[in-house]
Design a protein around this motif. Structure first.
Motif, PDB file in Angstrom:
ATOM      1  N   VAL A   1       0.916  -1.361   0.154  1.00 43.97           N
ATOM      2  CA  VAL A   1      -0.004  -0.167   0.108  1.00 43.97           C
ATOM      3  C   VAL A   1       0.786   1.297  -0.166  1.00 43.97           C
ATOM      4  O   VAL A   1       0.487   2.375   0.394  1.00 43.97           O
ATOM      5  CB  VAL A   1      -0.978   0.019   1.225  1.00 43.97           C
ATOM      6  N   ARG A   2       2.035   1.213  -0.395  1.00 46.53           N
ATOM      7  CA  ARG A   2       3.008   2.218  -0.377  1.00 46.53           C
ATOM      8  C   ARG A   2       2.466   3.312  -1.560  1.00 46.53           C
ATOM      9  O   ARG A   2       1.731   3.054  -2.355  1.00 46.53           O
ATOM     10  CB  ARG A   2       4.303   1.879  -0.794  1.00 46.53           C
ATOM     11  N   ASP A   3       2.629   4.605  -0.712  1.00 51.54           N
ATOM     12  CA  ASP A   3       2.166   5.944  -1.648  1.00 51.54           C
ATOM     13  C   ASP A   3       0.914   5.998  -1.805  1.00 51.54           C
ATOM     14  O   ASP A   3       0.274   6.682  -2.737  1.00 51.54           O
ATOM     15  CB  ASP A   3       3.056   5.710  -3.037  1.00 51.54           C
ATOM     16  N   GLN A   4       0.097   5.018  -1.028  1.00 51.59           N
ATOM     17  CA  GLN A   4      -1.399   5.418  -1.463  1.00 51.59           C
ATOM     18  C   GLN A   4      -1.768   6.199   0.259  1.00 51.59           C
ATOM     19  O   GLN A   4      -1.448   6.219   1.175  1.00 51.59           O
ATOM     20  CB  GLN A   4      -1.910   4.039  -1.291  1.00 51.59           C
ATOM     21  N   PRO A   5      -2.859   6.727  -0.102  1.00 56.28           N
ATOM     22  CA  PRO A   5      -3.694   7.409   1.078  1.00 56.28           C
ATOM     23  C   PRO A   5      -4.000   6.340   2.154  1.00 56.28           C
ATOM     24  O   PRO A   5      -5.202   5.556   1.774  1.00 56.28           O
ATOM     25  CB  PRO A   5      -4.960   8.141   0.362  1.00 56.28           C
ATOM     26  N   LEU A   6      -3.506   6.619   3.210  1.00 57.92           N
ATOM     27  CA  LEU A   6      -3.703   5.577   4.276  1.00 57.92           C
ATOM     28  C   LEU A   6      -4.419   6.145   5.684  1.00 57.92           C
ATOM     29  O   LEU A   6      -4.319   7.401   5.812  1.00 57.92           O
ATOM     30  CB  LEU A   6      -2.352   4.959   5.034  1.00 57.92           C
ATOM     31  N   GLY A   7      -5.353   5.287   6.370  1.00 52.50           N
ATOM     32  CA  GLY A   7      -5.770   5.773   7.468  1.00 52.50           C
ATOM     33  C   GLY A   7      -5.458   4.918   8.730  1.00 52.50           C
ATOM     34  O   GLY A   7      -5.180   3.888   8.515  1.00 52.50           O
ATOM     35  N   VAL A   8      -5.573   5.607   9.949  1.00 55.54           N
ATOM     36  CA  VAL A   8      -4.930   4.634  11.058  1.00 55.54           C
ATOM     37  C   VAL A   8      -6.148   5.229  12.036  1.00 55.54           C
ATOM     38  O   VAL A   8      -6.592   6.243  12.358  1.00 55.54           O
ATOM     39  CB  VAL A   8      -3.553   5.321  11.964  1.00 55.54           C
ATOM     40  N   LEU A   9      -6.993   3.873  12.440  1.00 52.85           N
ATOM     41  CA  LEU A   9      -7.866   4.106  13.511  1.00 52.85           C
ATOM     42  C   LEU A   9      -7.349   4.079  14.977  1.00 52.85           C
ATOM     43  O   LEU A   9      -6.820   2.797  15.416  1.00 52.85           O
ATOM     44  CB  LEU A   9      -9.013   3.001  13.071  1.00 52.85           C
ATOM     45  N   ALA A  10      -7.418   5.136  15.614  1.00 54.49           N
ATOM     46  CA  ALA A  10      -7.233   5.075  17.072  1.00 54.49           C
ATOM     47  C   ALA A  10      -7.881   4.452  18.143  1.00 54.49           C
ATOM     48  O   ALA A  10      -9.374   4.929  18.045  1.00 54.49           O
ATOM     49  CB  ALA A  10      -6.906   6.404  17.528  1.00 54.49           C
ATOM     50  N   THR A  11      -7.680   3.701  18.778  1.00 48.49           N
ATOM     51  CA  THR A  11      -8.541   3.229  19.976  1.00 48.49           C
ATOM     52  C   THR A  11      -7.722   2.970  21.355  1.00 48.49           C
ATOM     53  O   THR A  11      -8.282   2.762  22.192  1.00 48.49           O
ATOM     54  CB  THR A  11      -8.852   1.669  19.695  1.00 48.49           C
ATOM     55  N   GLY A  12      -6.516   3.467  21.209  1.00 49.71           N
ATOM     56  CA  GLY A  12      -5.681   3.720  22.351  1.00 49.71           C
ATOM     57  C   GLY A  12      -4.532   4.628  21.942  1.00 49.71           C
ATOM     58  O   GLY A  12      -4.203   4.906  20.889  1.00 49.71           O
ATOM     59  N   ARG A  13      -3.427   4.588  23.037  1.00 52.93           N
ATOM     60  CA  ARG A  13      -2.290   5.573  23.097  1.00 52.93           C
ATOM     61  C   ARG A  13      -1.349   4.934  21.893  1.00 52.93           C
ATOM     62  O   ARG A  13      -0.554   5.624  21.407  1.00 52.93           O
ATOM     63  CB  ARG A  13      -1.502   5.461  24.503  1.00 52.93           C
ATOM     64  N   LEU A  14      -1.205   3.540  21.744  1.00 58.48           N
ATOM     65  CA  LEU A  14      -0.405   3.189  20.307  1.00 58.48           C
ATOM     66  C   LEU A  14      -0.773   3.730  19.210  1.00 58.48           C
ATOM     67  O   LEU A  14      -0.099   3.571  18.131  1.00 58.48           O
ATOM     68  CB  LEU A  14      -0.296   1.610  20.563  1.00 58.48           C
ATOM     69  N   ALA A  15      -1.681   4.421  19.040  1.00 59.81           N
ATOM     70  CA  ALA A  15      -2.168   4.726  17.572  1.00 59.81           C
ATOM     71  C   ALA A  15      -1.167   5.801  17.230  1.00 59.81           C
ATOM     72  O   ALA A  15      -0.863   5.822  15.856  1.00 59.81           O
ATOM     73  CB  ALA A  15      -3.487   5.390  17.715  1.00 59.81           C
ATOM     74  N   VAL A  16      -0.607   6.686  17.926  1.00 59.81           N
ATOM     75  CA  VAL A  16       0.457   7.636  17.305  1.00 59.81           C
ATOM     76  C   VAL A  16       1.744   6.930  17.021  1.00 59.81           C
ATOM     77  O   VAL A  16       2.099   7.327  16.172  1.00 59.81           O
ATOM     78  CB  VAL A  16       0.676   8.649  18.697  1.00 59.81           C
ATOM     79  N   HIS A  17       2.057   5.996  17.571  1.00 57.88           N
ATOM     80  CA  HIS A  17       3.048   5.116  17.321  1.00 57.88           C
ATOM     81  C   HIS A  17       2.942   4.311  15.911  1.00 57.88           C
ATOM     82  O   HIS A  17       3.786   4.462  15.121  1.00 57.88           O
ATOM     83  CB  HIS A  17       3.615   3.875  18.088  1.00 57.88           C
ATOM     84  N   GLN A  18       1.647   3.763  15.681  1.00 59.80           N
ATOM     85  CA  GLN A  18       1.229   3.400  14.462  1.00 59.80           C
ATOM     86  C   GLN A  18       1.426   4.254  13.310  1.00 59.80           C
ATOM     87  O   GLN A  18       1.818   3.936  12.216  1.00 59.80           O
ATOM     88  CB  GLN A  18      -0.148   2.913  14.516  1.00 59.80           C
ATOM     89  N   ALA A  19       0.737   5.340  13.601  1.00 61.54           N
ATOM     90  CA  ALA A  19       0.666   6.581  12.389  1.00 61.54           C
ATOM     91  C   ALA A  19       2.159   6.858  12.290  1.00 61.54           C
ATOM     92  O   ALA A  19       2.467   7.031  10.845  1.00 61.54           O
ATOM     93  CB  ALA A  19      -0.026   7.573  12.860  1.00 61.54           C
TER      94      ALA A  19
END
Length: 320
Positions: free
Chosen positions: A140-158
């Protein structure tokens, strides 16, 4: 299926097959009991498995089963529901009522991903609803991505997924507001934060096209990243008194796993574990490596027992 085996392997994924292969090559009688529901079944391909990059998961498992069978390993389709100690080994009970005896157990039953309750999300899991950038980031490189936050680790994921795309949106969803440092990090990396609850994943022509918010707005996205809660499939281990315990990352509980030492040995003598049931973050190649390690440890334990028995027989008085 025989009545007794040196080792019964519970679970026929990469860890179980790798352990079974090592044991079969060590001339041990091995039975693999597998329910046929691998965690990565929805995924199209296995990645980061050296020399097997891009192999479909089912194809990799079929090749592994053939290799184990080639060394005399047996297979049975089914689910192990319980095991109980018996005569220095174990009596293994299947869901259909069948039973088989084993001198040792290697449990590689994996885990279950519990997903956020958002309409449309679960049916795209492993396709364009993703969790691991090392497993799916390149696709999925270079594509528009979303990250769904459900806790504090969401920032790390993003921040992590930002390595694969410069168009990352972090949906705050049910997470608490981010602190000043987190907001600065996200802004510095060009990651936009969208407030509001996510109510649905929009799917058109069998692919994600956007993320719908409670206000009605749809934010166009090609893939959505979520953090599943990873729960060990530990029923057979629970029946032996081995409980899965909570696992944390950065102070946040991400799931549960069964504790074991570096060889996979558990607190119950004669029982080993390998793969995701004990290591939530193990990928396919590392699960396979852990299966080999555990298989070798099981064989060493059996060698020690065989030797003790041989010494006792040698010392026994003739005619005694």
């Amino acid at each position: 299926m025989r009545q007794t085996y040196d080792v019964v392997v519970v679970g026929g994924g990469a860890a179980g097959l790798s352990g079974a292969l090592a044991l079969a090559r060590a001339r041990r009688s091995v039975l693999v009991v597998d329910a046929g529901t691998p965690r990565n079944a929805p995924a199209g391909h296995v990645h980061n498995y050296l020399t097997r990059e891009g192999t479909p998961p089912g194809e990799l498992l079929a090749a592994g089963r053939a290799e184990v069978a080639g060394y005399g390993g047996d297979f049975v389709s089914g689910t192990v529901t319980a095991a109980r100690p018996r005569d220095g080994g174990f009596q293994v009970v299947l869901a259909d009522g069948r039973e088989v005896a084993a001198r040792r157990l290697l449990v590689t039953s994996g885990l279950v991903d519990d997903l956020p309750d958002v309409p449309g999300l679960a049916r795209r899991w492993g396709r364009d609803v993703l969790h691991c950038p090392y497993c799916h980031g390149w696709e999925v490189r270079d594509q528009p991505l979303g990250v769904l936050a459900t806790g504090r680790l969401a920032v790390h994921q993003a921040l992590l997924w930002r390595q694969w795309s410069d168009d990352v949106v972090l949906f705050r969803h049910t997470a608490a507001p981010f602190d000043v440092d987190e907001q600065e990090q996200l802004a510095a990396r060009g990651i936009r934060v969208v407030d509001g609850t996510v109510t649905a994943v929009e799917v058109t022509d069998d692919r994600i096209t956007g993320v719908r918010l409670a206000c009605g707005e749809v934010v166009p996205r090609a893939a959505l990243v979520v953090a599943s809660r990873m729960t060990a499939r530990a029923d057979v281990l629970t029946s032996l008194g081995l409980a899965a315990v909570p696992q944390e990352m950065a102070g946040e509980v991400i799931g549960s796993a069964v504790p074991a030492d570096a060889s996979g040995a558990t607190a119950v003598p004669g029982v080993w574990v390998a793969g995701n049931v004990t290591d939530l973050r193990a990928q396919v190649i590392s699960a396979a490596a852990a299966g080999l390690t555990a298989g070798a440890a099981v064989n060493a334990d059996l060698v020690a027992e065989d030797t003790r028995r041989a010494v006792a027989a040698r010392r026994a008085p003739v005619g005694g």
